[in-house]
Write an enzyme that holds these catalytic residues in place. Structure first.
Site, mmCIF file in Angstrom:
data_model
loop_
_atom_site.group_PDB
_atom_site.id
_atom_site.type_symbol
_atom_site.label_atom_id
_atom_site.label_comp_id
_atom_site.label_asym_id
_atom_site.label_seq_id
_atom_site.Cartn_x
_atom_site.Cartn_y
_atom_site.Cartn_z
ATOM 1 N N HIS A 114 28.080 35.412 35.613
ATOM 2 C CA HIS A 114 28.512 36.805 35.447
ATOM 3 C C HIS A 114 29.228 37.044 34.116
ATOM 4 O O HIS A 114 29.273 38.167 33.639
ATOM 5 C CB HIS A 114 29.419 37.209 36.617
ATOM 6 C CG HIS A 114 30.711 36.447 36.682
ATOM 7 N ND1 HIS A 114 30.847 35.266 37.387
ATOM 8 C CD2 HIS A 114 31.921 36.667 36.111
ATOM 9 C CE1 HIS A 114 32.079 34.811 37.277
ATOM 10 N NE2 HIS A 114 32.750 35.637 36.490
ATOM 11 N N HIS A 179 44.864 36.301 33.974
ATOM 12 C CA HIS A 179 44.407 36.232 35.368
ATOM 13 C C HIS A 179 44.310 34.780 35.792
ATOM 14 O O HIS A 179 44.182 33.887 34.964
ATOM 15 C CB HIS A 179 43.096 36.991 35.610
ATOM 16 C CG HIS A 179 41.872 36.473 34.895
ATOM 17 N ND1 HIS A 179 41.832 36.171 33.555
ATOM 18 C CD2 HIS A 179 40.606 36.224 35.347
ATOM 19 C CE1 HIS A 179 40.620 35.769 33.221
ATOM 20 N NE2 HIS A 179 39.854 35.785 34.296
HETATM 21 O O1 LIG Z 1 33.581 32.314 39.359
HETATM 22 C C1 LIG Z 1 34.220 32.837 40.289
HETATM 23 O O2 LIG Z 1 34.020 32.544 41.459
HETATM 24 C C2 LIG Z 1 35.238 33.863 39.987
HETATM 25 C C3 LIG Z 1 35.437 34.298 38.758
HETATM 26 C C4 LIG Z 1 36.371 35.370 38.367
HETATM 27 C C5 LIG Z 1 37.211 36.038 39.244
HETATM 28 C C6 LIG Z 1 38.061 37.047 38.754
HETATM 29 C C7 LIG Z 1 38.094 37.394 37.404
HETATM 30 C C8 LIG Z 1 37.250 36.703 36.537
HETATM 31 O O3 LIG Z 1 37.257 36.920 35.190
HETATM 32 C C9 LIG Z 1 36.386 35.730 37.011
HETATM 33 O O4 LIG Z 1 35.533 35.152 36.161
HETATM 34 FE FE LIG Z 2 35.875 34.987 34.232
#
Ligand SMILES: O=C(O)/C=C/c1cccc(O)c1O
Ligand SMILES: [Fe+2]
Length: 314
Positions: A114, A179
């Protein structure tokens, strides 16, 4: 040859967890603004800097940086799956960056998650709408290289981009800011988790669903104030944006990886993608940050920011 930057946080929890309606509406307007900026700039090449989250890159071979000469998105968290439209010039860029003394890896079969797919979907409407050079920057798997090396990578890419056939280059950074989502760490991992971090390719649909459900729930906990996760740090985020906005990128050379984690959580290293994108821009001349949005969104586990920048003489 004009260049521009767009740098933005990503979160796979967008669309799964819903903050207040006003927040979602604000962020949608911000995305609209970014889309408008990019459409007006009309890039013929996007150099996309993004991290991975143990979906495409594992400890069996973890480079600090990797340029994809071909790349496929895995489609985690309902982001689109499939081939990215990788520009032929990716090979030239890799050659020039290596010649500049930056030891970047190259992949003819890069798998991305993602971190790459979300900005391509949100800003361009899909994975294959624009020629792209995907640049992976390790931002989760310790040990990380000094952050100054990321700035140097960006600088080398910026210089090299001036010699490509493409005329209008957008440097796109995807990640951050503060984060600390529940991404496991090798140090103190159980044997089972360590095995997944070393070579966790091709999880079963059930394994992927379990992982995603756990992260989605973590966002709801953070928003509800019932989480033991490190909170978002808006002050740190604004200071980071101030540094980038002022073009004071050399300051990052003095920042330790421990300091990032203490202040802003383990995933704050994802701002490495911003540092590379802005350093690439700075290599092409002075820039002006002409748009800056920031809001902490705990439901998405994100210090959520979107910025754009243009050349000072544009
Ligand atoms: O890879 C995952 O399961 C979660 C990734 C995540 C969650 C919240 C913020 C982000 O920048 C992430 O990449
Ligand atoms: Fe991330």
């Amino acid at each position: 040859m004009p260049v521009a930057v767009c740098a933005l946080s990503h979160s796979p929890l967008i669309g799964f967890n819903h903050p207040a309606k006003a927040v979602e509406e604000r962020v949608e307007k911000v995305f609209e603004h970014a889309r408008g900026f990019i459409a007006a700039f009309d890039p013929d090449l996007v150099v996309l800097f993004a991290p991975d989250h143990y979906n495409g890159f594992f400890y069996d071979m973890m480079p600090p940086f990797c340029i994809g000469t071909r790349a496929t998105a895995l489609g985690d968290y309902d982001t689109p799956a499939g081939e990215l439209s990788v520009a032929k010039s990716a090979r030239t860029l890799a050659k020039d960056v290596l010649a500049a003394g930056i030891d970047v890896a190259v992949s003819e079969r890069m798998y991305v998650d993602h971190g790459f797919a979300q900005p391509l979907q949100l800003l361009f409407g899909g994975l294959d709408r624009v020629p792209v050079i995907p640049v992976f920057i390790n931002s989760v798997a310790a040990p990380l290289c000094p952050v100054g090396r990321v700035r140097q990578l960006g600088t080398a890419i910026g210089h090299a981009s001036a010699h490509l056939d493409e005329q209008r280059v957008l440097f796109l950074g995807s990640g951050g800011l503060s984060h600390d989502p529940p991404v496991p760490q090798l140090e103190n991992a159980t044997e089972e988790v360590a095995a997944r971090l070393i070579d966790g390719r091709n999880p079963t649909p059930e394994e992927r669903a379990r992982r995603q459900a756990r992260v989605i729930a973590s966002g709801l906990d953070l928003a509800a104030g019932t989480s033991s996760m490190q909170p978002i740090n808006p002050e740190w985020d604004q200071q980071f944006l101030d540094v980038v906005s002022a073009g004071e990128l050399r300051l990052v050379d003095g920042w330790s990886t421990e300091w990032f984690a203490e202040q802003a959580g383990h995933s704050s290293h994802e701002v490495r993608t911003w540092i590379a994108a802005y350093a690439a821009m700075a290599a092409r001349g002075k820039y002006v940050m002409n748009y800056r949005f920031y809001e902490p969104v705990p439901e998405w586990v994100a210090g959520f920011a979107v910025t754009t920048a243009v050349s000072a003489d544009a």
